[in-house]
Design an enzyme around this catalytic site. Structure first.
Site, mmCIF file in Angstrom:
data_model
loop_
_atom_site.group_PDB
_atom_site.id
_atom_site.type_symbol
_atom_site.label_atom_id
_atom_site.label_comp_id
_atom_site.label_asym_id
_atom_site.label_seq_id
_atom_site.Cartn_x
_atom_site.Cartn_y
_atom_site.Cartn_z
ATOM 1 N N GLU A 1 0.818 -1.229 0.000
ATOM 2 C CA GLU A 1 0.000 0.000 0.000
ATOM 3 C C GLU A 1 0.847 1.272 0.000
ATOM 4 O O GLU A 1 1.129 1.846 1.044
ATOM 5 C CB GLU A 1 -0.954 0.028 1.208
ATOM 6 C CG GLU A 1 -1.873 1.247 1.175
ATOM 7 C CD GLU A 1 -2.783 1.395 2.394
ATOM 8 O OE1 GLU A 1 -3.708 2.215 2.337
ATOM 9 O OE2 GLU A 1 -2.563 0.707 3.396
ATOM 10 N N LYS B 1 -2.781 -2.041 -2.886
ATOM 11 C CA LYS B 1 -3.813 -1.136 -2.365
ATOM 12 C C LYS B 1 -3.388 0.283 -2.708
ATOM 13 O O LYS B 1 -2.367 0.768 -2.218
ATOM 14 C CB LYS B 1 -3.987 -1.313 -0.848
ATOM 15 C CG LYS B 1 -5.065 -0.388 -0.268
ATOM 16 C CD LYS B 1 -5.534 -0.823 1.112
ATOM 17 C CE LYS B 1 -6.529 0.183 1.686
ATOM 18 N NZ LYS B 1 -7.220 -0.282 2.887
#
Length: 298
Positions: free
Chosen positions: A180, A217
């Site tokens: 992420e 993400k």
């Protein structure tokens, strides 16, 4: 011998319809999350009691009738939540066996100070111990966040390199890492940063050892479909989107334009929920958020 990934869970995450719920606010963001939920700081007098309140908040979400495999593929937990139980059942087991929802664990220890327009993750010296605990508790994958504030190629390269270095350590433990590198939605150079980020992600994905699987993400990009080619990469299980401070409606509207991304929202999931609501009101409000996020992820 490395832990073997649960194939049924893998298929759900790779191919299922729905989204991943992020229930992983940690120490720094907990008072804010509780405040939005209507639990003010005078309701608890120390960290222990504060985490007790957030555990009640998360348990109420998980036990709500709409929090199920029909619309939700996975849920990202904070370490304390992983160690907790609902009705005597450990939370990861409860999620999978009662809700059909795949459990993930947030493993980062927060962000370092900004350098080169980015914030790397703080060191994680105890990561191996945490990963082996996670495996024993039935966790499927992990999540760790860094932040990109500006389109600085050197900074972005460092963020992605760090994410993949730790990602390989996580994959070696038999878990699927969610990489992420968040791009700040308020960055004046957001679109440009996303172009650099995509190129770095592709280079790192291409260099992964054969058979290593990761999820990504990412902030919903300015250019719709920007990350579609990453979603098609053989090493990528799924590309999920963070809400990044957008309202539920804004996040859902932007996400709907990205056919190969599904949601992994935290704040947008709990928007409008309040501790004082009756179960009927609460379940209706959460159900409405879940439905919106689900529709935008189709």
């Amino acid at each position: 011998m490395a832990h073997k990934i649960n194939q049924e869970q893998f298929d759900r995450i790779a191919n299922g319809g729905g989204f991943i719920a992020a229930l992983d606010q940690s120490g720094g963001s907990t008072p804010k999350a509780l405040g939005l939920y209507g639990v003010t700081e005078d309701a608890y007098s120390n960290d222990e009691e504060m985490f007790g309140e957030i555990q009640k908040m998360r348990a109420r979400i998980i036990c709500s009738p709409d929090f199920s495999s029909g619309k939700i593929l996975g849920a990202i937990l904070f370490e304390k939540t992983m160690d907790n139980a609902i009705d005597g059942t450990p939370v990861p087991t409860y999620l999978w066996e009662k809700c059909g929802v795949v459990p993930f664990l947030k493993v980062d220890k927060g962000l370092a100070d900004e350098v080169d327009g980015v914030q790397l993750m703080k060191p994680m010296p105890d990561l191996d111990t945490l990963l082996s605990r996670a495996v024993k508790k039935g966790i499927f994958g992990t999540k760790m966040r860094s932040v990109v504030q500006e389109a600085n190629p050197q900074g972005i390269k460092a963020v992605v390199a760090q994410q993949f270095e730790v990602g390989k350590q996580i994959a070696a433990a038999g878990l699927v890492p969610i990489i992420e590198p968040e791009v700040d939605i308020n960055s004046p150079t957001k679109g440009e940063a996303e172009i650099f980020l995509k190129a770095e992600l592709k280079d790192q994905l291409d260099a992964l050892p054969e058979g290593t699987k990761v999820a990504l993400k990412l902030t919903i990009p300015n250019e719709a479909g920007l990350y579609d080619s990453l979603a098609d990469h053989p090493a990528v299980v799924r590309v999920v989107a963070l809400s990044g401070g957008y309202s539920t409606d804004d996040a859902c509207e932007k996400l709907a334009k990205n056919a190969k991304m599904i949601a992994s929202f935290s704040r947008a999931l709990t928007e409008g929920l309040n501790v004082a609501m009756s179960d009927e009101e609460y379940n209706a409000a959460l159900g409405s958020n879940i439905e919106k996020i689900y529709q935008s992820s189709l």
